[in-house]
Scaffold this active site. Structure first.
Site, short mmCIF file in Angstrom:
data_model
loop_
_atom_site.label_atom_id
_atom_site.label_comp_id
_atom_site.label_asym_id
_atom_site.label_seq_id
_atom_site.Cartn_x
_atom_site.Cartn_y
_atom_site.Cartn_z
N LYS A 205 0.85 -1.21 0.00
CA LYS A 205 0.00 0.00 0.00
C LYS A 205 0.88 1.26 0.00
O LYS A 205 2.09 1.18 0.31
CB LYS A 205 -0.89 -0.01 1.24
CG LYS A 205 -0.13 0.07 2.56
CD LYS A 205 -1.06 -0.13 3.76
CE LYS A 205 -0.28 -0.10 5.06
NZ LYS A 205 -1.14 -0.41 6.23
N TYR B 80 14.51 30.28 7.26
CA TYR B 80 13.33 31.03 7.73
C TYR B 80 13.25 31.09 9.25
O TYR B 80 13.46 30.09 9.94
CB TYR B 80 12.05 30.35 7.23
CG TYR B 80 11.85 30.42 5.74
CD1 TYR B 80 11.92 31.64 5.06
CD2 TYR B 80 11.55 29.26 5.03
CE1 TYR B 80 11.71 31.69 3.69
CE2 TYR B 80 11.34 29.32 3.66
CZ TYR B 80 11.42 30.53 2.98
OH TYR B 80 11.20 30.57 1.64
N MET C 180 10.49 24.39 2.12
CA MET C 180 9.72 23.56 1.19
C MET C 180 10.63 22.73 0.28
O MET C 180 10.36 21.56 0.00
CB MET C 180 8.80 24.43 0.34
CG MET C 180 7.87 23.63 -0.56
SD MET C 180 6.79 24.64 -1.59
CE MET C 180 5.69 25.36 -0.37
N ARG D 201 -10.75 0.14 15.22
CA ARG D 201 -10.65 0.93 13.99
C ARG D 201 -11.60 0.26 12.99
O ARG D 201 -12.81 0.28 13.20
CB ARG D 201 -9.18 0.97 13.53
CG ARG D 201 -8.86 2.09 12.58
CD ARG D 201 -7.37 2.14 12.23
NE ARG D 201 -6.94 1.00 11.43
CZ ARG D 201 -5.69 0.84 10.97
NH1 ARG D 201 -4.76 1.74 11.24
NH2 ARG D 201 -5.37 -0.21 10.26
C1 LIG Z 1 -0.45 -1.52 6.85
C2 LIG Z 1 -1.07 -2.76 7.27
C3 LIG Z 1 -0.32 -3.93 7.48
C4 LIG Z 1 1.20 -3.94 7.44
O1 LIG Z 1 1.67 -3.40 8.64
P1 LIG Z 1 3.26 -3.36 8.95
O2 LIG Z 1 3.34 -3.00 10.38
O3 LIG Z 1 3.82 -2.32 8.03
O4 LIG Z 1 3.77 -4.71 8.66
C5 LIG Z 1 -0.98 -5.10 7.77
N1 LIG Z 1 -2.32 -5.12 7.87
C6 LIG Z 1 -3.09 -4.02 7.71
C7 LIG Z 1 -4.55 -4.10 7.86
C8 LIG Z 1 -2.49 -2.81 7.42
O5 LIG Z 1 -3.24 -1.72 7.27
#
Ligand SMILES: *Cc1c(COP(=O)(O)O)cnc(C)c1O
Length: 379
Positions: A37, A269, A317, A135
């Site tokens: 992801k 800055y 930036m 969550r």
């Molecule tokens: C991002 C994510 C993972 C991977 O987590 P890591 O700690 O990076 O290994 C696994 N499961 C879900 C649902 C996630 O959102």
């Protein structure tokens, strides 16, 4: 292109392969999902997905359906799962592209059944249990309704329940009491679903820290993200080397200017840094538009001229400044500056940057922006 780019991220795909193999050895009875992801945590989804597959990742995971569909469009085959859905889908596209989807509630099951009917084939569904993260996922009190509806959908031919799964809240804090409680809740919720007739291919709950530290969380599949890229999920777990991992990303920049300024000169800055004596300043042409955290102003480490120096004043930036100190130095415009990497050559690591920016190493690599070209090694 023979000149060095302003800033670039070198991605060592051999490190990705080695990390996947190392993680598979840590979870020998489970399959491995490489989580790609967020553009593979900033490393580039497609090249990392391919490297992970080569090293035996039988599953790939993404958050959004668009990320999963983009992998398919790039020709990546095999099992891909995505889990972050909002009403409207694109469920049908996912079903037609042979992507495993996650369902946490009744609205999603209803939409996925409709999409499966339209597609003329069953959807592969992983039912997600909220075992305590609070969550996404289905609460234990709502689990019976969701499981029974999924079993009914399976009977009508719109759904195949391929997975039962959950996610940890505190796996990066070894020994945290919630880990055991979540495992117990997960076993209960899996047992209920199996009693109702669900026969999942894979039961899965472990992320990177759980894969590394909680062997009885491995079940049939581990979902590793950060560790695939060779970064430590938390300082308490150890350095990447202690975990048997190698960082895949090295972030480099090209020194843009070196100049001498007098004592008492404000830098960047807000003038939060003032030179103590006549000194040489080096300009590092990377800033928060490239994903360099502004919060690391005055603290960010960078290897320049064989020494780790600290950002002098604000990260802007597009650039920040380091003070090379008075006297002779050998740094010239055009020299290489290493912001973070493996640490094997004296450079800072993503973990060092996380500490400097009061954040986690996940955020450091993931936030490296679209303006930073990725240069692949060992493709
Ligand atoms: C991002 C994510 C993972 C991977 O987590 P890591 O700690 O990076 O290994 C696994 N499961 C879900 C649902 C996630 O959102």
């Amino acid at each position: 292109m023979n000149e060095r780019p302003r800033v670039f991220a070198e991605i060592d795909l051999d490190a990705v392969r080695e990390n996947v193999r190392a993680l598979r050895a840590r979870a020998p009875r489970a399959e491995l999902m490489a989580v790609v992801k967020a553009d593979a945590y900033g490393h580039g989804a497609v090249p990392c997905a391919r490297a992970a597959r080569e090293a035996g990742a039988s599953w790939l995971g993404t958050a959004t359906p668009d990320e999963a569909l983009a992998l398919r469009a790039a020709g990546v085959d095999g099992r891909i799962m995505c889990w972050l859905w909002t009403p409207g889908g694109p469920w049908r596209e996912a079903v037609e592209a042979d992507i495993d989807v996650s369902v946490s509630g009744m609205w999603a099951l209803d939409e996925v059944r409709e999409a499966a009917r339209a597609a003329g084939r069953p959807a592969r569904v992983h039912l997600k249990a909220d075992t305590g993260l609070g969550r996404n996922g289905c609460q234990p009190a709502d689990w019976a309704e969701l499981v029974q509806a999924a079993v009914a959908a399976q009977a009508e031919g719109t759904v195949t329940v391929t997975g039962l799964w959950s996610h940890f809240a505190c796996a990066d804090e070894p020994g945290h009491p919630s880990i055991r409680l979540q495992l117990d809740a997960f076993r209960d919720m899996v047992a209920y679903a199996e009693k109702e007739g669900v026969e999942p291919e894979v039961r899965h709950i472990a992320n990177s820290p759980a894969t590394l530290t909680v062997p009885d969380s491995h079940f049939d599949l581990v979902r590793t993200g950060l560790a695939v890229y060779g970064v430590s999920p938390a300082p308490e777990l150890g350095t990447p080397a202690q975990l048997g991992l190698r960082p895949a990303m090295t972030l480099k920049a090209t020194v843009a200017l070196v100049k001498t300024v007098p004592a008492g000169h404000g830098v960047s800055y807000g003038h939060h840094y003032t030179t103590a004596a006549e000194t040489a300043l080096a300009l590092i042409p990377a800033g928060y538009a490239d994903g360099i955290p502004r919060h690391a102003s005055g603290r960010a480490p960078v290897l320049v001229g064989g020494q780790v120096r600290t950002a002098a004043g604000r990260v802007a930036m597009d650039q920040f400044v380091v003070d090379l100190g008075p006297g002779e130095h050998r740094v010239r415009a055009g020299d290489e500056a290493v912001l973070f990497g493996t640490g094997e050559h004296g450079e800072p690591t993503a973990e060092d940057w996380a500490q400097a920016a009061d954040t986690i190493a996940y955020e450091i690599v993931t936030r490296i922006g679209g303006r930073v070209p990725r240069v692949y090694r060992n493709g």
